[in-house]
Design a protein around this motif. Structure first.
Motif, mmCIF file in Angstrom:
data_model
loop_
_atom_site.group_PDB
_atom_site.id
_atom_site.type_symbol
_atom_site.label_atom_id
_atom_site.label_comp_id
_atom_site.label_asym_id
_atom_site.label_seq_id
_atom_site.Cartn_x
_atom_site.Cartn_y
_atom_site.Cartn_z
ATOM 1 N N GLU A 264 -27.234 -49.555 -0.433
ATOM 2 C CA GLU A 264 -26.737 -49.139 0.876
ATOM 3 C C GLU A 264 -27.021 -50.207 1.932
ATOM 4 O O GLU A 264 -26.184 -50.484 2.796
ATOM 5 C CB GLU A 264 -27.384 -47.813 1.280
ATOM 6 N N LEU A 265 -28.194 -50.840 1.861
ATOM 7 C CA LEU A 265 -28.519 -51.904 2.808
ATOM 8 C C LEU A 265 -27.540 -53.057 2.676
ATOM 9 O O LEU A 265 -27.044 -53.588 3.682
ATOM 10 C CB LEU A 265 -29.944 -52.398 2.570
ATOM 11 N N LEU A 266 -27.239 -53.463 1.457
ATOM 12 C CA LEU A 266 -26.289 -54.557 1.243
ATOM 13 C C LEU A 266 -24.926 -54.214 1.825
ATOM 14 O O LEU A 266 -24.237 -55.071 2.382
ATOM 15 C CB LEU A 266 -26.172 -54.865 -0.252
ATOM 16 N N ARG A 267 -24.532 -52.952 1.711
ATOM 17 C CA ARG A 267 -23.247 -52.531 2.278
ATOM 18 C C ARG A 267 -23.289 -52.563 3.802
ATOM 19 O O ARG A 267 -22.364 -53.057 4.455
ATOM 20 C CB ARG A 267 -22.899 -51.118 1.799
ATOM 21 N N LEU A 268 -24.380 -52.062 4.364
ATOM 22 C CA LEU A 268 -24.467 -51.935 5.811
ATOM 23 C C LEU A 268 -24.585 -53.287 6.523
ATOM 24 O O LEU A 268 -24.195 -53.412 7.689
ATOM 25 C CB LEU A 268 -25.658 -51.053 6.187
ATOM 26 N N LEU A 269 -25.124 -54.290 5.842
ATOM 27 C CA LEU A 269 -25.267 -55.601 6.474
ATOM 28 C C LEU A 269 -23.925 -56.198 6.860
ATOM 29 O O LEU A 269 -23.851 -57.057 7.740
ATOM 30 C CB LEU A 269 -26.003 -56.556 5.532
ATOM 31 N N LEU A 270 -22.855 -55.754 6.219
ATOM 32 C CA LEU A 270 -21.534 -56.330 6.463
ATOM 33 C C LEU A 270 -20.607 -55.408 7.235
ATOM 34 O O LEU A 270 -19.460 -55.759 7.508
ATOM 35 C CB LEU A 270 -20.877 -56.698 5.119
ATOM 36 N N ILE A 271 -21.085 -54.236 7.611
ATOM 37 C CA ILE A 271 -20.198 -53.230 8.192
ATOM 38 C C ILE A 271 -20.319 -53.227 9.709
ATOM 39 O O ILE A 271 -21.249 -53.806 10.276
ATOM 40 C CB ILE A 271 -20.545 -51.833 7.600
ATOM 41 N N PRO B 108 -18.206 -52.541 19.151
ATOM 42 C CA PRO B 108 -18.688 -51.824 17.964
ATOM 43 C C PRO B 108 -17.783 -51.929 16.747
ATOM 44 O O PRO B 108 -18.218 -51.676 15.629
ATOM 45 C CB PRO B 108 -18.799 -50.373 18.452
ATOM 46 N N ARG B 109 -16.493 -52.293 16.939
ATOM 47 C CA ARG B 109 -15.603 -52.479 15.790
ATOM 48 C C ARG B 109 -15.683 -53.886 15.197
ATOM 49 O O ARG B 109 -15.081 -54.142 14.157
ATOM 50 C CB ARG B 109 -14.150 -52.174 16.193
ATOM 51 N N ASN B 110 -16.417 -54.784 15.849
ATOM 52 C CA ASN B 110 -16.559 -56.133 15.316
ATOM 53 C C ASN B 110 -17.340 -56.107 14.000
ATOM 54 O O ASN B 110 -18.312 -55.354 13.874
ATOM 55 C CB ASN B 110 -17.289 -57.038 16.307
ATOM 56 N N PRO B 111 -16.950 -56.916 13.033
ATOM 57 C CA PRO B 111 -17.699 -56.959 11.770
ATOM 58 C C PRO B 111 -19.155 -57.322 11.988
ATOM 59 O O PRO B 111 -19.500 -58.040 12.930
ATOM 60 C CB PRO B 111 -16.979 -58.051 10.971
ATOM 61 N N ASN B 112 -20.019 -56.796 11.136
ATOM 62 C CA ASN B 112 -21.445 -57.151 11.090
ATOM 63 C C ASN B 112 -22.262 -56.636 12.272
ATOM 64 O O ASN B 112 -23.414 -57.042 12.429
ATOM 65 C CB ASN B 112 -21.634 -58.684 10.980
ATOM 66 N N THR B 113 -21.701 -55.754 13.103
ATOM 67 C CA THR B 113 -22.466 -55.316 14.271
ATOM 68 C C THR B 113 -23.602 -54.367 13.908
ATOM 69 O O THR B 113 -24.552 -54.225 14.687
ATOM 70 C CB THR B 113 -21.559 -54.657 15.320
ATOM 71 N N LEU B 114 -23.552 -53.736 12.739
ATOM 72 C CA LEU B 114 -24.671 -52.860 12.402
ATOM 73 C C LEU B 114 -25.947 -53.662 12.171
ATOM 74 O O LEU B 114 -27.045 -53.163 12.421
ATOM 75 C CB LEU B 114 -24.374 -52.002 11.176
ATOM 76 N N ILE B 115 -25.806 -54.912 11.727
ATOM 77 C CA ILE B 115 -27.002 -55.729 11.518
ATOM 78 C C ILE B 115 -27.744 -55.964 12.839
ATOM 79 O O ILE B 115 -28.965 -56.143 12.853
ATOM 80 C CB ILE B 115 -26.645 -57.067 10.833
ATOM 81 N N LEU B 116 -27.015 -55.932 13.964
ATOM 82 C CA LEU B 116 -27.669 -56.095 15.263
ATOM 83 C C LEU B 116 -28.567 -54.894 15.553
ATOM 84 O O LEU B 116 -29.653 -55.032 16.131
ATOM 85 C CB LEU B 116 -26.630 -56.261 16.367
#
Length: 506
Positions: free
Chosen positions: A163-170, A201-209
């Motif tokens: 799940e972490l690997l998925r979320l890093l790119l979402i 918030p729709r920009n890629p990779n923003t969850l990593i922030l």
């Protein structure tokens, strides 16, 4: 000509942390600060009206690196807290909703609490990467340390690791809509994931922030989302006192005109007054671009490095609003909280869209703090100071004067909707667009982070792969500050840089 072993340029939290750690190794360290007092974005300035004192940029401590707090013995130098673990209250037409220590109550509470807890566990495993210098290629010990931290990720368990690997790119928007139903909680996730960033918030990779922000809070433990007693300047003052106690010589009101280079090596600095300070090592905490392109100059860099620096993204997207108020505003909730004005996830997204084209949003989203609600000293008795970060603002508007006027009006309209009658309480105001922040504080593009916090400029790629380990191509010249790994005002970058310098000498 005065001489030191090390000159540190910039008295922000990272510069102070770095200087203190280096001084404790026995080096003679001089810290030069352009302003009258050290602190950088933590300083307190005269407010927009007599009797008011306003935070310069940062108005609360998102997290303080525990290594810095303990290593600098900040409590012994007067640091105490007016409030810790500030609750966050989201204000919208649906009413107020409060989140405390990452948990909330209400119809969607179970989903939010479960999501926040899960992401906090993941963030906790990422925190060791924030506290280490980027590894050197071919250095066995560095890669062993990195491998050790990487193996720590596997303790999440197979499901959470995948799940972490998925979320890093979402992107944050997708996670909010997939996991949550309450628009206020969706708004909070999207807002916090993009606060201070040039990204919607729709920009890629923003969850990593958001994971990066959570990681810092996990590390900071009790010193996360806090307000120092005496305001943000009290933290700066404690750090300055700690630096001096360690033997650092502070030179305030000393603006550097250039970094002197002799025989392809840093040789000290020349101040705007013409005074020359000699040192065999210079550490700059003021940002990669102004350091290398202005204080050093392209003539001392290879053409490729100069080009990459010019192309490095540094775009501020946050405006700074301070209001002097004649009375307490009525937000319909406890003022001793961090207030977020955002109706839902769409409001955050719509606020960013115009900024991409140099325009201003009609309905900006905002983070609001009332420092005077926590303790006296920020405003005259019976009056209040409001401090706000307004998202989003163009860093290069087509018409700067028109854009500033329009965004201020839009921000005041948002405040009026959230706290009816607040406009009538305004005595005076101060409003800074990103270009004003760049002019006043020297931050490239008005970015508080001294460079975008984007996936290609984060972690071990920050600010550029060429200088990601704090050392520059010029012998004896090092970088630290928010523009280097891991960024922010927690002092972590300064502490890491000092460690890298010590290891280079060993």
């Amino acid at each position: 000509m005065s001489s030191s072993d090390v000159i540190v340029i910039g008295g922000g939290p990272n510069g102070l942390a770095c200087a203190t750690r280096l001084a404790r190794t026995g080096r003679k360290v001089t810290l030069v600060e352009a302003e009258a007092t050290p602190g950088g974005g933590l300083r307190t300035l005269p407010g927009p009206a007599p009797g008011f004192a306003a935070p310069s940029l940062a108005h609360l401590v998102w997290h303080l690196d525990p290594r810095v707090e303990a290593g600098m013995k900040l409590a012994e130098h007067g640091l105490t807290w007016a409030a810790r673990d500030l609750p966050t209250t989201v204000l919208s037409q649906q009413g107020a909703l409060t989140v405390t220590r990452g948990q909330t109550r209400g119809p969607d509470a179970e989903a939010w609490n479960r999501l926040h807890s899960r992401l906090s566990r993941m963030a906790e495993r990422l925190e060791p990467f924030r506290q280490m210098s980027p590894p050197r290629l071919g250095a066995g010990n560095d890669w062993l340390s990195l491998a050790r931290h990487a193996l720590g990720l596997r303790t999440l368990g197979a499901a959470d690791f995948r799940e972490l690997l998925r979320l890093l790119l979402i992107n944050a928007h997708d996670v909010a809509t997939d996991e949550l139903t309450d628009p206020r909680l969706r708004a909070l996730l999207c807002f916090d994931a993009t606060l201070g960033a040039w990204a919607g918030p729709r920009n890629p990779n923003t969850l990593i922030l958001w994971l990066d922000r959570l990681a810092g809070q996990v590390a900071g433990q009790k010193q996360a989302l806090c307000l120092p007693k005496g305001g943000m300047a009290a933290l700066a003052e404690a750090m300055a006192q700690a630096a001096q106690a360690a033997g650092v010589m502070l030179r305030a009101g000393a603006r550097v005109a250039r970094i002197d280079i002799a025989a392809d090596r840093a040789d000290g600095v020349t101040l705007e007054t013409g005074e020359m300070l000699s040192a065999r090592m210079v550490v700059s905490a003021i940002g990669p671009k102004p350091t290398l392109l202005s204080l050093v100059g392209p003539a001392h860099l290879d053409a490729g490095m100069a080009t990459r620096l010019r192309q490095q993204k540094s775009r501020g997207a946050t405006a700074r609003l301070v209001l002097a108020l004649s009375g307490a505003p009525d937000f319909g909730c406890d003022l001793r909280a961090r207030l977020v004005i955002a109706a839902d996830e769409h409001a955050v997204d719509l606020a960013f869209n115009p900024v991409k084209y140099g325009e201003v949003p009609e309905a900006p989203v905002m983070e609001v703090l009332i420092p005077s609600a926590f303790e006296p000293g920020h405003a005259p008795e019976g009056q209040h100071l409001l401090s706000a970060h307004v998202q989003f603002a163009p860093h290069a508007p087509k018409d700067p004067v028109k854009a500033k006027k329009a965004l201020f009006a839009a921000a005041m309209a948002q405040l009026e909707r959230a706290a009816p009658g607040i406009g009538a309480l305004v005595i005076a105001h101060d409003f800074l667009m990103p270009q004003d922040i760049e002019a006043r504080y020297g931050m490239a593009g008005g970015s508080w982070h001294h460079g975008d916090l984007s996936v290609e400029q984060m972690l071990f790629l920050r600010p550029l792969p060429d200088v990601a380990r704090y050392a520059t191509p010029i012998a004896g010249l090092w970088l630290t500050g928010a523009g280097t790994h891991p960024g922010g005002l927690s002092g972590a970058a300064g502490w890491n840089a000092a460690e890298a310098i010590e290891r280079a000498r060993a």
